[in-house]
Each structure stands twice: as structure tokens, then as C-alpha cells.
Write a protein that holds these residues in place. Sequence first.
Motif, PDB file in Angstrom:
ATOM      1  N   MET A   1     -44.169 -23.788  13.630  1.00 22.66           N
ATOM      2  CA  MET A   1     -42.691 -23.757  14.238  1.00 22.66           C
ATOM      3  C   MET A   1     -42.021 -24.826  14.169  1.00 22.66           C
ATOM      4  SD  MET A   1     -42.484 -21.495  17.552  1.00 22.66           S
ATOM      5  CE  MET A   1     -42.439 -19.631  17.159  1.00 22.66           C
ATOM      6  N   SER A   2     -40.461 -24.723  13.691  1.00 24.77           N
ATOM      7  CA  SER A   2     -39.944 -25.800  13.588  1.00 24.77           C
ATOM      8  C   SER A   2     -39.281 -26.312  15.025  1.00 24.77           C
ATOM      9  CB  SER A   2     -38.470 -25.542  12.801  1.00 24.77           C
ATOM     10  OG  SER A   2     -37.758 -24.728  13.167  1.00 24.77           O
ATOM     11  N   LYS A   3     -38.894 -27.539  15.186  1.00 24.08           N
ATOM     12  CA  LYS A   3     -38.484 -27.988  16.420  1.00 24.08           C
ATOM     13  C   LYS A   3     -37.347 -27.398  16.929  1.00 24.08           C
ATOM     14  CE  LYS A   3     -40.967 -32.194  16.023  1.00 24.08           C
ATOM     15  NZ  LYS A   3     -41.149 -33.772  16.152  1.00 24.08           N
ATOM     16  N   PRO A   9     -36.576 -23.515  26.836  1.00 23.71           N
ATOM     17  CA  PRO A   9     -37.847 -24.145  27.628  1.00 23.71           C
ATOM     18  C   PRO A   9     -39.096 -22.982  27.678  1.00 23.71           C
ATOM     19  CG  PRO A   9     -36.189 -23.419  29.119  1.00 23.71           C
ATOM     20  CD  PRO A   9     -35.720 -23.366  27.869  1.00 23.71           C
ATOM     21  N   LEU A  10     -40.341 -23.575  27.444  1.00 22.33           N
ATOM     22  CA  LEU A  10     -41.641 -22.584  27.601  1.00 22.33           C
ATOM     23  C   LEU A  10     -41.862 -22.687  29.081  1.00 22.33           C
ATOM     24  CD1 LEU A  10     -43.241 -24.658  24.550  1.00 22.33           C
ATOM     25  CD2 LEU A  10     -41.783 -22.739  24.229  1.00 22.33           C
ATOM     26  N   THR A  11     -41.467 -21.237  29.551  1.00 25.85           N
ATOM     27  CA  THR A  11     -41.842 -21.300  31.054  1.00 25.85           C
ATOM     28  C   THR A  11     -42.903 -20.308  31.224  1.00 25.85           C
ATOM     29  OG1 THR A  11     -40.181 -19.295  31.120  1.00 25.85           O
ATOM     30  CG2 THR A  11     -39.549 -21.481  31.604  1.00 25.85           C
ATOM     31  N   LYS A  12     -43.511 -19.592  30.155  1.00 20.35           N
ATOM     32  CA  LYS A  12     -44.399 -18.546  30.514  1.00 20.35           C
ATOM     33  C   LYS A  12     -45.912 -18.934  30.041  1.00 20.35           C
ATOM     34  CE  LYS A  12     -41.711 -15.609  32.372  1.00 20.35           C
ATOM     35  NZ  LYS A  12     -41.474 -15.403  33.714  1.00 20.35           N
ATOM     36  N   LYS A  13     -46.856 -18.635  30.848  1.00 20.92           N
ATOM     37  CA  LYS A  13     -48.254 -19.260  30.818  1.00 20.92           C
ATOM     38  C   LYS A  13     -49.116 -17.901  30.466  1.00 20.92           C
ATOM     39  CE  LYS A  13     -51.952 -22.002  32.312  1.00 20.92           C
ATOM     40  NZ  LYS A  13     -52.411 -22.848  33.311  1.00 20.92           N
ATOM     41  N   ILE A  14     -49.921 -18.212  29.191  1.00 22.08           N
ATOM     42  CA  ILE A  14     -50.691 -16.830  28.896  1.00 22.08           C
ATOM     43  C   ILE A  14     -52.322 -17.618  28.673  1.00 22.08           C
ATOM     44  CG2 ILE A  14     -51.553 -15.341  27.163  1.00 22.08           C
ATOM     45  CD1 ILE A  14     -48.904 -15.248  26.265  1.00 22.08           C
TER      46      ILE A  14
END
Length: 119
Positions: A1-3, A9-14
Motif C-alpha cells: 500500500m502506498s504512503k 488515521p488507523l483507528t480500528k483494531k482487528i
Amino acid sequence: MSKVQNKKPLTKKITFRITEEEYDKFQLLFKNAKLNDKRYTTSDFIRNAIFSNNPKFEVIKTKTIIRDRFCKNESLKIYHLNRIGNNINQIAHKLNSNQYDSSILKELNEINSLLRAYL
């Protein structure tokens, strides 16, 4: 995945579980994918696997694991321990309100025998 795509923001966790064999295979696939980029993280790898149109590894189908008898036995033990705790609370309530009689001794003996059976 490109920057550029990671600006949000990455806010969800699996979280999920895999077997030892699946983990070993995952580690091998991840190590091979990481060879070109030292900053490639596990999260990057999994996001790439899920959202990329051209994943760099093989998708493996897995079976659904049904809880075994051990889990059922543990659930049953927890259920019975909760019932014992409820009995103890009822007895404590009666003792604290001075409303006890010979039935209290019978309940205490029942609790004692249940606890001995589980220990």
C-alpha cells in the motif's frame, strides 16, 4: 500500500487466532514479502492482503473450529461457581438481617459439598 493511501488515521483494531501451522506459514509469507522493504509491518502485510487487487501470496481457506469439550466443561464449572456465589450471598444477607434458621446450616453443607466436588 502506498504512503499516500495511509493519510487517514488507523483507528480500528482487528484480532484473530490461527493455528501453529498457519502462523508458521504466515511468518514465511511475511518474511518473503518484507525482503524489499525493511519498514513493511505485519499490519501493512495484512492490509495489502485484504485490500490489494494483486496480493503477493496465496490465500488459504481455513476450517471453522468448534469449541471442544474442555471449553464446555469450563463454562459449566463457571456456571456452577456462580450459583455457589449466589447461595453464599443469600446466606450472608440472611445472617446480616438476623433472619436465619436451620435451613442456613443445610445450605452451608450443600455449598461445602459442591466446593469439595469441584476442587
